[in-house]
Design a protein around this motif. Sequence first.
Motif, PDB file in Angstrom:
ATOM      1  N   ALA A  44      -4.591   6.063  -4.372  1.00  0.00           N
ATOM      2  CA  ALA A  44      -3.133   6.098  -4.411  1.00  0.00           C
ATOM      3  C   ALA A  44      -2.711   5.891  -2.995  1.00  0.00           C
ATOM      4  CB  ALA A  44      -2.502   7.530  -4.893  1.00  0.00           C
ATOM      5  N   ALA A  45      -3.193   6.435  -1.965  1.00  0.00           N
ATOM      6  CA  ALA A  45      -2.536   6.180  -0.672  1.00  0.00           C
ATOM      7  C   ALA A  45      -2.706   4.747  -0.189  1.00  0.00           C
ATOM      8  CB  ALA A  45      -3.549   7.042   0.323  1.00  0.00           C
ATOM      9  N   CYS A  46      -3.901   4.095  -0.674  1.00  0.00           N
ATOM     10  CA  CYS A  46      -4.182   2.730  -0.576  1.00  0.00           C
ATOM     11  C   CYS A  46      -2.927   1.984  -1.144  1.00  0.00           C
ATOM     12  CB  CYS A  46      -5.634   2.313  -0.805  1.00  0.00           C
ATOM     13  SG  CYS A  46      -6.977   2.678   0.235  1.00  0.00           S
ATOM     14  N   ARG A  47      -2.762   2.210  -2.425  1.00  0.00           N
ATOM     15  CA  ARG A  47      -1.736   1.312  -3.160  1.00  0.00           C
ATOM     16  C   ARG A  47      -0.454   1.628  -2.552  1.00  0.00           C
ATOM     17  NH1 ARG A  47      -4.121  -1.119  -7.188  1.00  0.00           N
ATOM     18  NH2 ARG A  47      -6.048  -0.431  -8.210  1.00  0.00           N
ATOM     19  N   ALA A  48       0.058   2.901  -1.993  1.00  0.00           N
ATOM     20  CA  ALA A  48       1.202   3.116  -1.465  1.00  0.00           C
ATOM     21  C   ALA A  48       1.437   2.402   0.010  1.00  0.00           C
ATOM     22  CB  ALA A  48       1.441   4.701  -1.256  1.00  0.00           C
ATOM     23  N   ILE A  49       0.276   2.193   0.599  1.00  0.00           N
ATOM     24  CA  ILE A  49       0.445   1.588   1.702  1.00  0.00           C
ATOM     25  C   ILE A  49       0.519  -0.098   1.452  1.00  0.00           C
ATOM     26  CG2 ILE A  49      -0.885   0.775   3.665  1.00  0.00           C
ATOM     27  CD1 ILE A  49      -2.048   3.539   4.022  1.00  0.00           C
ATOM     28  N   LEU A  50      -0.225  -0.620   0.603  1.00  0.00           N
ATOM     29  CA  LEU A  50      -0.084  -1.945   0.082  1.00  0.00           C
ATOM     30  C   LEU A  50       1.349  -2.393  -0.433  1.00  0.00           C
ATOM     31  CD1 LEU A  50      -3.714  -2.452  -1.516  1.00  0.00           C
ATOM     32  CD2 LEU A  50      -2.671  -3.677   0.574  1.00  0.00           C
ATOM     33  N   SER A  52       3.880  -0.971   0.405  1.00  0.00           N
ATOM     34  CA  SER A  52       5.037  -0.852   1.344  1.00  0.00           C
ATOM     35  C   SER A  52       5.361  -2.008   1.915  1.00  0.00           C
ATOM     36  CB  SER A  52       4.646   0.014   2.234  1.00  0.00           C
ATOM     37  OG  SER A  52       5.413   0.040   3.536  1.00  0.00           O
ATOM     38  N   ARG A  53       6.930  -2.097   2.055  1.00  0.00           N
ATOM     39  CA  ARG A  53       7.186  -3.481   2.579  1.00  0.00           C
ATOM     40  C   ARG A  53       7.467  -3.284   4.227  1.00  0.00           C
ATOM     41  NH1 ARG A  53      12.177  -3.690   1.970  1.00  0.00           N
ATOM     42  NH2 ARG A  53      12.470  -1.796   0.845  1.00  0.00           N
ATOM     43  N   LYS A 124      12.061  12.859   4.000  1.00  0.00           N
ATOM     44  CA  LYS A 124      12.377  13.049   2.630  1.00  0.00           C
ATOM     45  C   LYS A 124      13.668  12.591   2.165  1.00  0.00           C
ATOM     46  CE  LYS A 124       8.871  16.633   0.962  1.00  0.00           C
ATOM     47  NZ  LYS A 124       8.496  15.772   0.014  1.00  0.00           N
ATOM     48  N   ARG A 125      14.496  12.957   3.203  1.00  0.00           N
ATOM     49  CA  ARG A 125      15.928  12.520   2.844  1.00  0.00           C
ATOM     50  C   ARG A 125      16.111  11.057   2.953  1.00  0.00           C
ATOM     51  NH1 ARG A 125      18.075  15.850   5.994  1.00  0.00           N
ATOM     52  NH2 ARG A 125      18.303  14.734   8.016  1.00  0.00           N
ATOM     53  N   GLN A 126      15.218  10.524   3.813  1.00  0.00           N
ATOM     54  CA  GLN A 126      15.269   8.988   3.828  1.00  0.00           C
ATOM     55  C   GLN A 126      14.447   8.210   2.858  1.00  0.00           C
ATOM     56  OE1 GLN A 126      15.586   6.551   7.790  1.00  0.00           O
ATOM     57  NE2 GLN A 126      13.233   6.611   7.529  1.00  0.00           N
ATOM     58  N   GLY A 127      13.704   9.114   2.124  1.00  0.00           N
ATOM     59  CA  GLY A 127      12.892   8.510   0.825  1.00  0.00           C
ATOM     60  C   GLY A 127      11.495   7.976   1.145  1.00  0.00           C
ATOM     61  N   ASN A 128      11.172   8.050   2.537  1.00  0.00           N
ATOM     62  CA  ASN A 128       9.592   7.591   2.921  1.00  0.00           C
ATOM     63  C   ASN A 128       8.650   8.193   2.113  1.00  0.00           C
ATOM     64  OD1 ASN A 128      11.110   7.741   5.729  1.00  0.00           O
ATOM     65  ND2 ASN A 128      10.064   5.843   5.670  1.00  0.00           N
ATOM     66  N   THR A 129       7.529   7.190   1.599  1.00  0.00           N
ATOM     67  CA  THR A 129       6.463   8.026   0.827  1.00  0.00           C
ATOM     68  C   THR A 129       5.689   8.639   1.917  1.00  0.00           C
ATOM     69  OG1 THR A 129       6.197   6.026  -0.507  1.00  0.00           O
ATOM     70  CG2 THR A 129       4.156   7.196  -0.142  1.00  0.00           C
TER      71      THR A 129
END
Length: 334
Positions: A44-50, A52-53, A124-129
Amino acid sequence: MRVSPAPPASTDAFDFAASGRRVFAIEGEALAAVAGRIDGAFTAACRAILASRGRVVCTGMGKSGHVARKIAATLASTGTPAFYMHPGEAAHGDLGMVTDADVVLALSYSGESDELLLLLPAIKRQGNTMLAMTGRAGSTLAREADIHLDVGVPAEACPLALAPTSSTTASLAMGDALAVALLEARGFTADDFARSHPAGALGRRLLLHITDVMHAGDDVPRVGPAATISEALVEMSRKRLGMTAVVDADDRLLGLYTDGDLRRSLDDAGVDLRTTRIDAVMTRAPKTIDADALAVEAAQLMEAHKINALLVVDAGARVVGALNIHDLLRARVV
């Protein structure tokens, strides 16, 4: 003033090697334990990074901060844009470097680092993973993160269980695992690596082309086939490459004459330097290289054929350049 503790009276009987081996054994067990936890959270961590823009913002305090800095450097050099952010400075303005497209990777073995926890609301307020790497799955940082990577170890190698040793090794290995998995998923190649390391040996070997190191234009020694050996020697001396090309009126290659050929001519009683034509003593069909080739290919060609210079030709066999081993040495290709 704090005084350093005095050394023991004698260390003659101390087994330094045994102590060193013990550290390797403990840290090896720690790595094996953490490797057994490479599971769905890692994927899941790898997929989240991939997905990401943006970039991966690595952060941590103390020893975890040093590890986070190394992970950021490894990610950046293997195709995943990343940088390190000091959490203390982040709380005083550097958090502005983080965009809503970034993924945040926070390292804290305890998962309770005050400096990191202070940043959580803003992130969290900015919405970053938020990815967390801790040794305690029940810690605040682990619970608040979107994805938690467990790097808990059975024991520190430090006999006092105070200095982070096994835990930092495990965190560093987890960071390497992320970087390599992402590298492979992206299809990152040696050429890609070289582009981010242009000053390194690999960068020079993979990025430097013949056109970057060759002599071109009027700097290329060349004579016609009717020139005498002495005329060829004048050209060789003027251009100082230890050779001259022999070309026709359209600059197409006919042959090559080198310092080695000169020595052989001097040993031949039938050769007169002032009257013998160069086409009578030149090397026909010499080794050449294409201008689009890599400089390292020229080095390999010279080594394979025990020669010190090459002519560079185009698709029509016209001479467009020349180089010798000294050019490759100056470019640090060899």
